[in-house]
Structure formats: C-alpha cells, structure tokens
Design a protein around this motif. Structure first.
Motif, PDB file in Angstrom:
ATOM      1  N   GLU A   1      -1.290   1.083 -43.120  1.00 48.13           N
ATOM      2  CA  GLU A   1      -1.837  -0.222 -43.495  1.00 48.13           C
ATOM      3  C   GLU A   1      -1.346  -0.662 -44.858  1.00 48.13           C
ATOM      4  O   GLU A   1      -1.076  -1.853 -45.079  1.00 48.13           O
ATOM      5  CB  GLU A   1      -3.366  -0.154 -43.467  1.00 48.13           C
ATOM      6  CG  GLU A   1      -3.950  -0.015 -42.066  1.00 48.13           C
ATOM      7  CD  GLU A   1      -5.453   0.192 -42.095  1.00 48.13           C
ATOM      8  OE1 GLU A   1      -6.001   0.387 -43.211  1.00 48.13           O
ATOM      9  OE2 GLU A   1      -6.093   0.150 -41.029  1.00 48.13           O
ATOM     10  N   LYS A   2      -1.204   0.297 -45.781  1.00 52.18           N
ATOM     11  CA  LYS A   2      -0.711  -0.062 -47.112  1.00 52.18           C
ATOM     12  C   LYS A   2       0.741  -0.535 -47.039  1.00 52.18           C
ATOM     13  O   LYS A   2       1.138  -1.508 -47.710  1.00 52.18           O
ATOM     14  CB  LYS A   2      -0.829   1.136 -48.059  1.00 52.18           C
ATOM     15  CG  LYS A   2      -0.406   0.824 -49.486  1.00 52.18           C
ATOM     16  CD  LYS A   2      -0.577   2.027 -50.377  1.00 52.18           C
ATOM     17  CE  LYS A   2      -0.249   1.684 -51.835  1.00 52.18           C
ATOM     18  NZ  LYS A   2       1.120   1.153 -51.993  1.00 52.18           N
ATOM     19  N   ALA A   3       1.535   0.159 -46.199  1.00 51.40           N
ATOM     20  CA  ALA A   3       2.933  -0.257 -46.064  1.00 51.40           C
ATOM     21  C   ALA A   3       3.024  -1.656 -45.460  1.00 51.40           C
ATOM     22  O   ALA A   3       3.841  -2.487 -45.888  1.00 51.40           O
ATOM     23  CB  ALA A   3       3.684   0.759 -45.198  1.00 51.40           C
ATOM     24  N   GLU A   4       2.176  -1.931 -44.429  1.00 50.24           N
ATOM     25  CA  GLU A   4       2.182  -3.268 -43.829  1.00 50.24           C
ATOM     26  C   GLU A   4       1.744  -4.320 -44.842  1.00 50.24           C
ATOM     27  O   GLU A   4       2.298  -5.422 -44.892  1.00 50.24           O
ATOM     28  CB  GLU A   4       1.261  -3.288 -42.613  1.00 50.24           C
ATOM     29  CG  GLU A   4       1.761  -2.437 -41.448  1.00 50.24           C
ATOM     30  CD  GLU A   4       0.759  -2.400 -40.299  1.00 50.24           C
ATOM     31  OE1 GLU A   4      -0.376  -2.907 -40.495  1.00 50.24           O
ATOM     32  OE2 GLU A   4       1.091  -1.857 -39.236  1.00 50.24           O
ATOM     33  N   ARG A   5       0.753  -3.985 -45.653  1.00 46.64           N
ATOM     34  CA  ARG A   5       0.250  -4.934 -46.651  1.00 46.64           C
ATOM     35  C   ARG A   5       1.322  -5.235 -47.702  1.00 46.64           C
ATOM     36  O   ARG A   5       1.549  -6.396 -48.064  1.00 46.64           O
ATOM     37  CB  ARG A   5      -0.999  -4.355 -47.308  1.00 46.64           C
ATOM     38  CG  ARG A   5      -1.666  -5.277 -48.312  1.00 46.64           C
ATOM     39  CD  ARG A   5      -2.867  -4.567 -48.933  1.00 46.64           C
ATOM     40  NE  ARG A   5      -3.543  -5.429 -49.880  1.00 46.64           N
ATOM     41  CZ  ARG A   5      -4.489  -6.299 -49.553  1.00 46.64           C
ATOM     42  NH1 ARG A   5      -4.860  -6.419 -48.299  1.00 46.64           N
ATOM     43  NH2 ARG A   5      -5.057  -7.053 -50.474  1.00 46.64           N
TER      44      ARG A   5
END
Length: 605
Positions: free
Chosen positions: A554-558
């Motif tokens: 999720e952090k990478a997508e964000r």
C-alpha cells in the motif's frame, strides 16, 4: 585409676565374641550418602542452572550485588546449597582476593566453615520451626551488629513461606533498608505463599528441574567415581522417577547400587522392582491393546503387570504420559522428539501416525478421569481396569472426526460413507486387526466404526474448496468463511516459515494468541475437509507477516500515486490537499449506474 584401656579391651572382646568385624562397623559409621557426598562445592558443580550462574557471575563481576535473594524450586533442586554458595561468594577471601566473587577456587578462609554451617556470621534458620514474630524480632536484633570475622553477615532462611504474617511484617522494614554489612538469602518451595511485598524486595531466581538426559549423565559420572555398575536403562528410570530433583536421583541411586551383588550390573529390571514401576514397554503394549479395542488383552495385561508389583496409579500415569507424547508427535510430525530409547521412540512415532488428534484427546480425557477415580477408589486395581475397559469400548465408537462427518451427512440428507480400512506396516496390521469397520448386514444394521489407526480426511461428499497452496490463499479462504477474527490474527501475528497443503509452520510474533495454531488447524480442516497440522515455532525465523506485506504494498502504491503527473498538478494547485484513497479506474459509462441500462425498445439510453 584410669580404666579406659580395660573398657576398650572389653568392648573389643565383646565385638569378637559376637562374631562381628569392627572394620565394616567403622565403614558404616563413616559412610556418607551420595546426596551429601556429591553436593556441589562450587557454582561450576551445579547442573541445569546455567542461567542463574551466568546472571550471578555478571552481577558480581559488575559489582551489582543485591541485598536479598529469593531462591525457589522443587525439593532437592539445590536451593540450600545455592544459598551457602552465595554466602561463600559474598565472603570469599584469600591472600590474593579481598572482594566478593563467584569463582571459589581455591577455597577461601571462610568457605569450609560456611559449607558446614559453623560460621558465626552466616546464620541459617529453618522457618518451619521458627514461625513466630518474637523469633523473627530476636533474629533481626542482631542485624545492627557488624560481622565478627567475615565481610558480610548473611542470613539464610529456609522454607521462608512458613513464616507467619506478623513475621513477614516484622521483616519488611529491615529487608527494604538493611545495613550495608547484611545480606539475606531466602529459599522456598511455595513461592506463591510468599507475600508480594517481600518478593518485590528480593532478587528472585527460579531453579529449574534438571532434564532427564542431563540427570542421567550426572548419575553416570557418580557411578564412575563410586565404581558402581548400573545400566543406562536403570539410570534413565531413576532420572524419570526423580522428576528433575538431583537429591532424589542421588538418593535413589544410593538404593539402586545395592540391588545386585558386588561386581554385577544393576539392570533396569532390578531398578524397576525397587521403584515399583511397571515396565514402560509393557505399558505401551497395554495402551495399544486398549486403543485398538481389544478389551480381553488389555484386561489380562494390566492384571499381569499388577501381579509383578506395578502400582495401578503408576500404570495410568504412564499411559497419560504416552497420551501426551503421542499428541505432541501428532501435532509436530517429524519435528517431534521423545525422551526414550530409540526402539521405544520408534514405536511411539509409529503409533502417533495411526491415531488422530481427536482420538488422542478422547483417550486423554478418559485416562485423566480414570486416574482421579483410581486415586480415591477403595480398590485402585479395579478402578484402573474399569478405565482400561472404557478405553477399549471407546475404540469401538466413531472417532470425533468420523462423528462430525456423519452428523454433517445427516444434516445434508446424505448418508455418510463407511470409514476407510486402516493401512500401515505388517506389525501395525497384526496389532490392529480388529480396527476395521463392521459390515452392514442384510437386516439393515448400521456399520460400526472401529478406531481408525491412521490420520483421517473428512470427505462428506459436499462441494469443498480446493486446498490452499499459500498462506495468503488460506487467509483468503478463511476470510470468505467470515471468520474475520482469525483472519486478522493470522495476518498480524503469523510470520510464515513453510506452507504445504496439510501442514503449516509459522513463527508467532510476541503477544500472539496462544491458541492461534489450533484455531487455524480447526478452521482449515472445516473448510477443506482434510486434516491440517499447524505448528507455531517460536525459535525459528519466519518471513514478514501478511499484514506487513500489505502495508508495504500500500505504501508503494501511495508513493507511486503521489508521484504521478496528475497528482503533482493537483498538489501544485491545492497545496493543502491530501491523498485519501486509491481506487481502481472504472468505466465512466457504467460507474455512475453500475451497468448499461436498456430502454423498452432495446436501444441504449
């Protein structure tokens, strides 16, 4: 007139007239039991207490010496000996050493007097016989006086839990702020009976039970020094009977050494007769006979063991031990180990593969209830035999897994299939020839399910999802079943080690639910219709949890979304804007309405 020589002469003549040899009498008077003879003379001699010795060594080396110590553990584990060694360490002094230290070689000026309880500055008190508050006040009156010879005045209070409430209260103030020349060492077998106010003022050490292999090695060393010939199997029986107590083990060894003539080996049979124990191999025969439903063989076996001197309660206790060991083996699989001879361990592993966890759980409950009944029954043998017969009858009942399958079949209106016949080696088939299910007669009798001497897979004919191949698939399957609490616990607490259909190994994080493996095993078996072994290995090193992986993704997508040109343009126009959520791109025509709608003429609106 001095007539002592004449008296001595008369005594010698009387001894000779009675046909007694003075030499053995002198040897008997000089003999010291093994438990006292091999009492540790230094911290290095203590076995099985490495953690405590290491902590004390570091504390003394750093000069961080507590003013009060609390030693707790089972009887015969070395509490009093440790207390005296602490008194020696605190007062250790030689021509070169003038400060406390753990290394007690060579013996110091005060060592011998302390170990023989003759030193004026080391006061030993048995709290069991000095429980009153007046005695405690009298003892504490001497605290204010400096030591006579040694560096510290050391008070050793054994069985401290026996002190009265008023005695503990009288001790508290002195224990909290003792003079610098006073140290306290307490020992107890009942740590829960010691007030918390006292415990909080002491540095506590829990002396562990010594495990059987370490105890057997210690007994072998003692036998070598005593020129005693006791077989390893006999020593293993002694170590097991001692239940982790070194003193009990040495006392039993003292008794075992004289079970055979000089020069002959004391074998396991002699030790077993001395202890009144049933042959462990024969107890396993009894366990197997009862587990396969052979009531006649089981009844005959327990009576034969009783005739050889076996105690019925000991037999049931051994069977409980086997039930526990087999349950561990069924749960751990190839990772299970047994504290037994190799051939004995092989039999246990073979039997563990033929009994399911549900069957072993039922055996445990029957034995546990039977042990309590035999303990209070007027005839323990009869109560033990009734327990064995109940086990044999229970073997003819459906296993818990089979019962669940039948109930599921009845609920769905389908008949449950007959249980599969047992499979295994020739020896297992010979012992379990009666384990096959009964045949359905022409009169419409229902089949009778015998004990299934093999792991079972639940297959009730219903449409079941395929077995997951990864932990993520298993969690997704559990989530689809709406067990969200278990799903959340696995994602947060399970660090995967290995995963294959039917077996999962993971490392639980600190604070993970203690029953996570059992819950996961039950749920996967319920959802897939097959048995699952789920192992929580605290000592292994697992990978990232599913929750950690999800957060990283999720952090990478964000970060990727914020770095996109559209997001950068928006942030330039609205500096205070923040990213709330990331949603997948949808069809602009269908997104507002969910799907294309048609008018009554069949044309798109």
């Amino acid at each position: 007139m001095d007539d002592s020589p004449e008296t001595e002469s008369v005594r010698d003549d009387a001894t000779l007239d009675m046909g007694l040899d003075p030499a053995p009498q002198q040897a008997a008077r000089d003999y010291q039991v093994l438990a006292r003879k091999y009492r540790p003379a230094s911290f290095e001699d203590m076995i099985g207490q490495d953690a405590m010795v290491r902590t004390l060594r570091n504390a003394f080396g750093a000069g961080r010496i507590a003013h009060a110590y609390m030693l707790t553990g089972v009887r015969g584990i070395g509490k009093t000996t440790t207390a005296r060694l602490l008194a020696r360490a605190l007062n250790y002094e030689t021509d070169e050493v003038h400060e406390p230290q753990i290394d007690l070689h060579p013996p110091g000026r005060h060592c011998e007097a302390i170990m023989t309880s003759r030193h004026p500055d080391v006061i030993e008190m048995d709290a069991a016989s000095h429980t009153g508050v007046d005695e405690m006040r009298e003892l504490l009156d001497g605290v204010r006086y400096a030591p006579v010879q040694a560096r510290y005045k050391v008070y050793i209070v054994d069985e401290v839990h026996m002190l009265s409430g008023h005695s503990f209260n009288a001790l508290l103030k002195t224990l909290e702020e003792p003079p610098p020349h006073v140290k306290f060492v307490f020992a107890t077998t009942e740590i829960r009976k010691v007030p918390v106010t006292v415990l909080s003022r002491c540095q506590r050490f829990d002396l562990k039970r010594v495990d059987s292999p370490t105890l057997v090695a210690h007994l072998q060393g003692v036998c070598g020094k005593e020129n005693a010939n006791v077989g390893e199997d006999g020593l293993r029986l002694i170590a097991r009977a001692a239940e982790g107590s070194v003193r009990d083990a040495l006392s039993l060894l003292d008794q075992a050494i004289v079970q055979a003539d000089e020069g002959q080996e004391v074998d396991a049979a002699a030790v077993r007769d001395m202890l009144g124990l049933a042959d462990r191999a024969r107890v396993l025969d009894l366990f197997e006979a009862a587990a396969r439903g052979d009531a006649a063989a089981a009844s005959k076996e327990i009576h034969e063991q009783y005739s050889y001197g076996a105690d019925p309660l000991t037999i049931l206790r051994d069977m409980l031990d086997y039930s526990h060991e087999l349950s561990r083996a069924a749960a751990l699989g190839d990772e299970a180990d047994f504290d037994a001879a190799p051939d004995h361990a092989a039999r246990l592993k073979d039997l563990a593969g033929k009994l399911s966890q549900g069957q072993l759980s039922r055996i445990w409950q029957v034995l546990l209830k039977g042990h309590e009944e035999a303990r209070i029954a007027p005839d323990p043998l009869a109560a033990a035999e009734m327990t064995i017969l109940r086990l044999a009858v229970a073997a003819g009942l459906p296993s818990p897994e089979e019962a669940a399958r039948r109930l599921a079949g009845e609920a769905s209106g389908a008949s449950a299939p007959p249980p599969p016949p047992p499979s295994g080696s020739g020896g297992a088939e010979a012992r379990g020839s009666e384990t096959r299910s009964g045949q359905t007669s022409g009169g419409g009798d229902q089949p009778v399910a015998r004990l299934q001497m093999q792991p079972e897979e639940v297959d009730d004919g219903n449409d079941l999802p395929p077995a997951p191949n990864t932990l993520a698939e298993a969690v997704e399957l559990i989530g689809e079943a709406r067990d969200l609490h278990l799903k959340f616990d696995i994602e947060r607490c399970a660090k995967p080690i290995s995963f294959q259909p039917g077996k999962v190994v993971f490392q639980p994080i600190e604070g993970a639910p203690y029953d996570l493996a059992q819950r996961m095993s039950r749920k996967l078996q319920e959802l897939t219709g097959r048995a699952w072994v789920v192992v929580a290995d605290k000592d292994a090193e697992g990978g990232d949890t599913l929750g950690e992986i999800r957060k990283r993704r999720e952090k990478a997508e964000r970060d990727a979304a914020l770095a996109s040109p559209a997001a950068q343009t928006l942030l330039g126009a609205f500096p205070d804007a923040r990213l709330v959520a990331i949603r997948p791109r949808t069809n602009v025509l269908t997104a507002p309405f969910g799907e294309n709608r048609e008018n009554k003429d069949g044309e798109d609106r």
